[in-house]
Design an enzyme around this catalytic site. Structure first.
Site, PDB file in Angstrom:
ATOM      1  N   ASP A   1      60.855  29.774  57.423  1.00 16.60           N
ATOM      2  CA  ASP A   1      61.125  30.950  58.242  1.00 16.60           C
ATOM      3  C   ASP A   1      62.526  30.932  58.825  1.00 16.60           C
ATOM      4  O   ASP A   1      63.094  31.987  59.129  1.00 16.60           O
ATOM      5  CB  ASP A   1      60.083  31.034  59.366  1.00 16.60           C
ATOM      6  CG  ASP A   1      60.265  32.262  60.239  1.00 16.60           C
ATOM      7  OD1 ASP A   1      60.199  33.375  59.698  1.00 16.60           O
ATOM      8  OD2 ASP A   1      60.477  32.104  61.457  1.00 16.60           O
TER       9      ASP A   1
ATOM     10  N   MET B   1      59.166  37.783  65.204  1.00 19.00           N
ATOM     11  CA  MET B   1      60.117  38.890  65.110  1.00 19.00           C
ATOM     12  C   MET B   1      61.355  38.551  64.295  1.00 19.00           C
ATOM     13  O   MET B   1      62.219  39.405  64.105  1.00 19.00           O
ATOM     14  CB  MET B   1      60.552  39.304  66.525  1.00 19.00           C
ATOM     15  CG  MET B   1      59.432  39.857  67.379  1.00 19.00           C
ATOM     16  SD  MET B   1      58.677  41.345  66.664  1.00 19.00           S
ATOM     17  CE  MET B   1      60.084  42.456  66.638  1.00 19.00           C
ATOM     18  N   ARG B   2      61.466  37.291  63.833  1.00 20.00           N
ATOM     19  CA  ARG B   2      62.668  36.922  63.084  1.00 20.00           C
ATOM     20  C   ARG B   2      62.806  37.751  61.811  1.00 20.00           C
ATOM     21  O   ARG B   2      63.919  38.109  61.401  1.00 20.00           O
ATOM     22  CB  ARG B   2      62.656  35.431  62.766  1.00 20.00           C
ATOM     23  CG  ARG B   2      63.952  34.956  62.118  1.00 20.00           C
ATOM     24  CD  ARG B   2      63.967  33.457  61.904  1.00 20.00           C
ATOM     25  NE  ARG B   2      64.232  32.756  63.143  1.00 20.00           N
ATOM     26  CZ  ARG B   2      63.401  31.898  63.700  1.00 20.00           C
ATOM     27  NH1 ARG B   2      62.234  31.649  63.133  1.00 20.00           N
ATOM     28  NH2 ARG B   2      63.716  31.286  64.816  1.00 20.00           N
ATOM     29  N   ALA B   3      61.692  38.081  61.169  1.00 21.48           N
ATOM     30  CA  ALA B   3      61.747  38.862  59.937  1.00 21.48           C
ATOM     31  C   ALA B   3      62.373  40.232  60.182  1.00 21.48           C
ATOM     32  O   ALA B   3      63.198  40.710  59.382  1.00 21.48           O
ATOM     33  CB  ALA B   3      60.347  39.017  59.354  1.00 21.48           C
TER      34      ALA B   3
ATOM     35  N   VAL C   1      66.229  39.748  60.788  1.00 23.63           N
ATOM     36  CA  VAL C   1      66.953  39.390  59.569  1.00 23.63           C
ATOM     37  C   VAL C   1      67.004  40.577  58.612  1.00 23.63           C
ATOM     38  O   VAL C   1      68.039  40.837  57.977  1.00 23.63           O
ATOM     39  CB  VAL C   1      66.288  38.170  58.896  1.00 23.63           C
ATOM     40  CG1 VAL C   1      66.865  37.939  57.513  1.00 23.63           C
ATOM     41  CG2 VAL C   1      66.481  36.929  59.757  1.00 23.63           C
TER      42      VAL C   1
END
Length: 694
Positions: free
Chosen positions: A193, A274-276, A279
């Site tokens: 991730d 929330m990283r997706a 990015v």
């Protein structure tokens, strides 16, 4: 000799695009390239460095400080605008798999710190790669704590060393690129991730493309400089386009509808955190800049989602990374090419599914047409299987607990599916080892509790160092003042923690294991052991035996998902060649001891102890088992039923192995059994008349 040109790479469009996007916007967080061997992963990454523009740096600064953005915390500082500057090419720093932590993050000169009272910091690879590319080939083989350090530095843009009471921090603005072959093991989902983008590469299947790859490679090997010169014009065009995209990036507009669609896509694919979303937004903006646009459009969202989401959908190590392209297209279908153009209907109603202020949930992947759930309710959606004449469901009592008998026909093979894996009890090797850090058996490692001092270790053991230097102070001319140290005085902490092991699973797949639906329970237990081995950072090997021979289904590797696939395809039936299975295990362990002598093996034999294949099957198996007595082993007894032969117990005694019942593998089952015993004892004590009288 010049590198192979980036513009000359054939195919691998997704890999080249991902590398370009993270170069345009380093905040994306780097790229992970997954693919089979021989797919030009390393060649493409090395070729990218030649496209990056030259950099202005402060002369003499070991950390490559940018004179236009002075780092006030630079260990070589303070710098100011009057410092002399120089130009250098953009750097590509390669991190070898065997690198130590000190080599990656840098180290302190302890002799200077303790003897002269001066703090001298020796920069590591992160300092060398500042403002450039840091390339890690076979990143899945790198120790997890080193991968954590790299990803933290890439995310924060700084490297901080906190060691031996001294704190050093410097800029580490890097573009992290990792490549790996999934056959050699996977990265943990938490580490996956942290990579911004990921891409799968494979060799082309088109013969014409394969021939072109070979043609270009042979031409490059014969004349590297001449071959590269033929692509100078294409290289310069790509270099110019990259520079223009970097200039345009800050002006790219990500509108509200595009941002809402990114959130909708990430929610539909059920990615964690929330990283997706972040990015994907950054990658979409970089893709727009790469194509010369000042606004994110539908094609940018599609490209960003295909690169940012597949590796974030893995929930366990047996899930293969991937993305449902049809679902992605359905989610994008309601967008125009420019999602933030004004709606042609000036007065949308609240019920209008195209109203941006009233977003509708995406259609379910199982119901793309969005039909009412009541439509066709109760009706099967596919063709129904009709039982064959004379067919009836088999019960446990119908299955015979015997091997197949040679009748001149092939034995019936059963293909059972494993159930849901569960948490297992920890099986570990005896004693204390010296292997690589892991989570299984006790060992002297670089991490853990301090148990002593020695010449090797990760951190300084100050009391031991002083004791080693004290007897020589007079000889070194010290009467007063600071302690005088020599290199031989330094002592390091010796830590005891846990190590990773080689877990070799030897699974009986004969007819006696297929009886009474036992193979389903066996596969579930083995799958659970595979999951446990993955979590404990072990290497895994899988041997199966049935019929007349044993098969090395999976040579020792870190790829537990490959082992799970081989296990799922494993049929059961035939006689039991126990001796052959144990003999193959002995040979595999012998080879692995030569290959990696520090990694201790743990042999796990899953069987009911029967041996029926060949002459004197059981005596042969007993003799081979005696040769395995020098290895730490566990025998999982799969025999069930009221009447048992106890052959697995005899096998365990011959091997000097621990004996565990199939139902005792699960940690929950063991805990439940222990609670039952405790409750029984409590009940007996509460009804004991002597205890009541007391």
């Amino acid at each position: 000799m010049r590198h192979y040109p980036f513009s000359a790479v054939v195919g691998s469009d997704d890999m080249r695009l991902a590398l370009v996007l993270t170069t345009i916007s380093p905040a994306i967080g780097g790229v992970l390239v997954r693919g089979e061997k021989g797919t030009a992963k390393s060649t493409t990454v090395r070729a990218l460095a030649e496209l990056l523009p030259a950099q202005q740096v402060v002369a003499g600064c070991r950390f490559g400080c940018d004179p236009a953005a002075i780092d006030n915390a630079c260990p070589d500082g303070p710098h100011d605008v009057t410092d002399v500057t120089t130009t250098r090419p953009a750097r590509l720093v390669e991190l070898p798999v065997g690198a130590t932590e000190d080599r990656v993050i840098g180290s302190l000169d302890l002799e200077q710190a303790l003897g002269a009272g001066r703090v001298r910091y020796e920069p590591g690879l992160l300092a060398d790669a500042n403002r450039g590319l840091l390339y890690v080939d076979e990143v899945n083989l790198l120790h997890d704590h080193l991968v954590d350090l790299l990803l933290d530095a890439a995310a924060m843009g700084r490297n901080t060393v906190e060691r031996d009471g001294v704190s050093i921090s410097h800029a580490a603005r890097i573009v992290l690129v990792g490549t790996m072959n999934p056959e050699e093991g996977e990265l943990r989902p938490q580490l996956l991730d942290r990579f911004g983008l990921t891409v799968e590469v494979a060799a082309p299947r088109n013969p014409a493309l394969r021939a072109e790859v070979v043609r270009r490679r042979l031409a490059y090997d014969l004349d590297p400089d001449g071959f590269a010169a033929r692509y100078d014009e294409a290289q310069e065009a790509t270099r110019t386009r990259l520079a223009e995209a970097r200039e345009l990036l800050d002006g790219v507009v990500l509108g509200e509808r595009a941002l809402l669609k990114i959130a909708e896509i990430c929610a539909a694919f059920e990615v964690d955190g929330m990283r997706a979303d972040i990015v994907t937004a950054r990658a979409a903006a970089a893709h727009a800049a790469w194509n010369g646009r000042d606004r994110v459009v539908k094609d940018d969202l599609r490209a960003a989602a295909r690169l940012a989401l597949p590796h974030r959908r893995r929930r366990n190590p047996f899930d293969a990374p991937g993305l449902d392209e049809d679902l992605l297209e359905r989610l994008l279908n309601d967008l125009d090419d420019d999602p933030d153009q004004p709606d042609p209907d000036p007065t949308p109603t609240p019920d209008d599914p195209k109203d941006p202020d009233h977003p509708q949930p995406p259609a379910s992947p199982d119901d793309p047409s969005g039909r009412d759930e009541q439509e066709g309710q109760g009706q099967p959606s596919g063709p129904q299987e009709t039982p064959e004449p004379g067919h009836q469901d088999r019960t446990d009592a119908d299955d015979a607990d015997t091997d197949a008998i040679d009748t001149g026909t092939a034995p019936r093979l059963a293909l059972a599916a494993a159930g849901k894996p569960y948490r297992t009890r920890r099986l570990e090797a005896r004693g204390v080892g010296t292997g690589d850090a892991g989570r299984r058996s006790r060992a002297i490692t670089t991490q853990g509790r301090t148990v002593g001092a020695g010449l090797e270790g990760r951190t300084l053991h100050l009391p031991a160092t002083i004791r080693a230097a004290a007897p020589y102070q007079a000889a070194r001319g010290r009467s007063t003042g600071k302690l005088r140290l020599a290199a031989g005085d330094l002592r390091r902490t010796v830590s005891e923690g846990r190590e990773s092991n080689l877990v070799l699973l030897v699974v009986d797949a004969s007819g006696s294991m297929a009886a009474r639906r036992r193979m389903e329970a066996v596969k579930t237990a083995v799958l659970s052991l595979l999951l446990d081995a993955y979590q404990r950072r072990d290497k895994i090997g899988l041997i199966t035996f049935r019929g007349a021979e044993a098969t090395l289904a999976l040579p020792p590797t870190s790829s537990v998902d490959t082992a799970a696939r081989r296990l799922d395809e494993l049929p059961a039936g035939g006689r039991t060649p126990l001796a052959e299975g144990l003999a193959m295990a002995a040979e595999v362990l012998r080879r692995e001891r030569i290959r990696d002598p520090r990694r201790r093996p743990l042999l796990v034999v899953v069987t009911d102890g029967r041996a029926t294949a060949g002459a004197e099957a059981l005596p042969r198996a007993t003799r081979v088992a005696g040769h395995l007595a020098s290895y730490d082993a566990v025998v999982v007894d799969c025999e069930t039923g009221r009447f048992r032969l106890g052959l697995a117990a005899g096998l365990a005694a011959t091997m000097g192995a621990d004996l565990v019942g199939l139902g005792e593998i699960g940690r929950d089952e063991v805990s439940a059994a222990g609670r039952t015993i405790v409750d029984t004892v409590k009940d007996r004590l509460s009804t004991d008349p002597r205890r009541k009288a007391a």
